[in-house]
Scaffold this active site. Structure first.
Site, PDB file in Angstrom:
ATOM      1  N   ARG A   1       0.823  -1.221   0.000  1.00 38.26           N
ATOM      2  CA  ARG A   1       0.000   0.000   0.000  1.00 38.26           C
ATOM      3  C   ARG A   1       0.849   1.260   0.000  1.00 38.26           C
ATOM      4  O   ARG A   1       0.403   2.303  -0.414  1.00 38.26           O
ATOM      5  CB  ARG A   1      -0.921   0.003   1.231  1.00 38.26           C
TER       6      ARG A   1
ATOM      7  N   TYR B   1      -9.091 -13.166  14.280  1.00 35.15           N
ATOM      8  CA  TYR B   1      -7.777 -13.326  13.643  1.00 35.15           C
ATOM      9  C   TYR B   1      -7.488 -14.812  13.444  1.00 35.15           C
ATOM     10  O   TYR B   1      -7.073 -15.240  12.358  1.00 35.15           O
ATOM     11  CB  TYR B   1      -6.673 -12.665  14.484  1.00 35.15           C
TER      12      TYR B   1
ATOM     13  N   LYS C   1      -6.879 -17.025   9.903  1.00 29.24           N
ATOM     14  CA  LYS C   1      -5.684 -17.831   9.624  1.00 29.24           C
ATOM     15  C   LYS C   1      -6.051 -19.314   9.475  1.00 29.24           C
ATOM     16  O   LYS C   1      -5.374 -20.047   8.755  1.00 29.24           O
ATOM     17  CB  LYS C   1      -4.614 -17.596  10.694  1.00 29.24           C
TER      18      LYS C   1
ATOM     19  N   VAL D   1       6.578 -13.494  15.691  1.00 31.36           N
ATOM     20  CA  VAL D   1       7.653 -12.889  14.891  1.00 31.36           C
ATOM     21  C   VAL D   1       7.658 -11.406  15.211  1.00 31.36           C
ATOM     22  O   VAL D   1       6.605 -10.751  15.141  1.00 31.36           O
ATOM     23  CB  VAL D   1       7.381 -13.034  13.369  1.00 31.36           C
TER      24      VAL D   1
HETATM   25  C1  8X3 Z   1       1.108 -14.187  14.447  1.00 37.52           C
HETATM   26  C2  8X3 Z   1       1.414 -15.074  15.592  1.00 37.52           C
HETATM   27  O1  8X3 Z   1       0.786 -15.892  17.931  1.00 37.52           O
HETATM   28  O2  8X3 Z   1       0.450 -13.534  17.461  1.00 37.52           O
HETATM   29  O3  8X3 Z   1       0.236 -14.740  13.532  1.00 37.52           O
HETATM   30  O4  8X3 Z   1      -1.006 -15.157  16.485  1.00 37.52           O
HETATM   31  S1  8X3 Z   1       0.347 -14.883  16.907  1.00 37.52           S
END
Ligand code: 8X3
Length: 252
Positions: A35, A153, A157, A186
């Site tokens: 972006r 979230y 995923k 990360v």
């Molecule tokens: C990122 C890792 O553990 O914060 O996807 O979901 S966590």
């Protein structure tokens, strides 16, 4: 163009940027999507100068179908994508299900699932036409388990995990490899984005242990991409040594 081409989404930060560096170093030409126009241009100039590769920069928010359609304006020889790294993704908020923000949920679903699909449809179409290619999807430990307040979230995923398996089935007859890479914690801009720009709160997430760095994941992606033609890495779950699962990190 004789070199291979990698297309990377979310290329101006974190895992996407580390990946772009590694592929450029390996002599790949790059189609980079992000972006932030200024950062994207700066990175492209840097890679062209340092590694003598060619680049194409597309300023695209993967949530926006019209912007993703810009991919179709690439010259035909740039549509011979060898590797797609589906990296663009984000997290917004960390609240119980009854208190989450609908806007945050829309942003995560629109980016991590719908945007991921918009990109995948176009690029996998090119790979089908070429009867070759390798798609690398960036999932998460959050796509393998669910943790407290991770709800939406984690759901997005899990969708990336399911769609990676689905792609592997649908694209099998076309000789296209599909790899899913699932990182634990990360240290990138991930938590700053999750906490709406609260840098102090984000920093705390990675205190007291050694988190993964973006380059650790880029390294794993390169391992998957550089296997011989008859070998596919389906799935990799990569954690910091100090992290046992989605909820348990050993803090010193
Ligand atoms: C990122 C890792 O553990 O914060 O996807 O979901 S966590």
């Amino acid at each position: 163009m004789n070199s291979k081409i990698a297309l990377i989404t979310g290329a101006t930060s974190g895992i996407g940027e580390a990946c772009a560096h590694l592929f450029a170093q390996q002599g790949y030409n790059l189609v980079l999507l992000a972006r932030r126009a200024d950062k994207l241009d700066e990175l492209c100039r840097h890679f062209e100068d340092k590694y003598a590769i060619e680049t194409k920069a597309l300023v695209v928010d993967v949530r926006n179908k019209n912007e993703v359609d810009l991919l179709n304006t690439l010259p035909d020889n740039w549509k011979q994508i060898n590797v797609l790294v589906n990296n663009a993704g984000l997290s917004r908020g960390l609240d119980p299900i009854d208190q989450g923000s609908l806007d945050d949920w829309d942003t995560m679903i629109d980016t991590n699932v719908k945007g991921f699909l918009y990109i995948s449809k176009i690029v996998s179409g090119w790979m089908v036409a070429n009867q070759s290619g390798h798609i690398v999807n960036i999932g998460s430990i959050a796509g393998k388990e669910v943790y407290s307040n991770g709800n939406v979230y984690c759901a997005t995923k899990h969708a990336v995990d399911a769609l990676s398996k689905a792609m592997r089935i649908d694209l099998l007859v076309h000789g296209i490899k599909v790899t899913a890479i699932h990182p634990g914690a990360v240290e990138t801009e991930f938590s700053v984005v999750r906490f709406g720009g609260d840098e102090a709160r984000a920093k705390k997430v990675y205190e007291g242990f050694d988190p993964l760095m973006a380059v650790d994941i880029a390294d794993a992606i390169w391992y998957a991409v550089s296997r011989p033609a008859h070998v596919n890495i389906n799935d990799m779950l990569i954690m910091p040594t100090a992290q046992a699962n989605g909820s348990l990190i050993l803090i010193k």
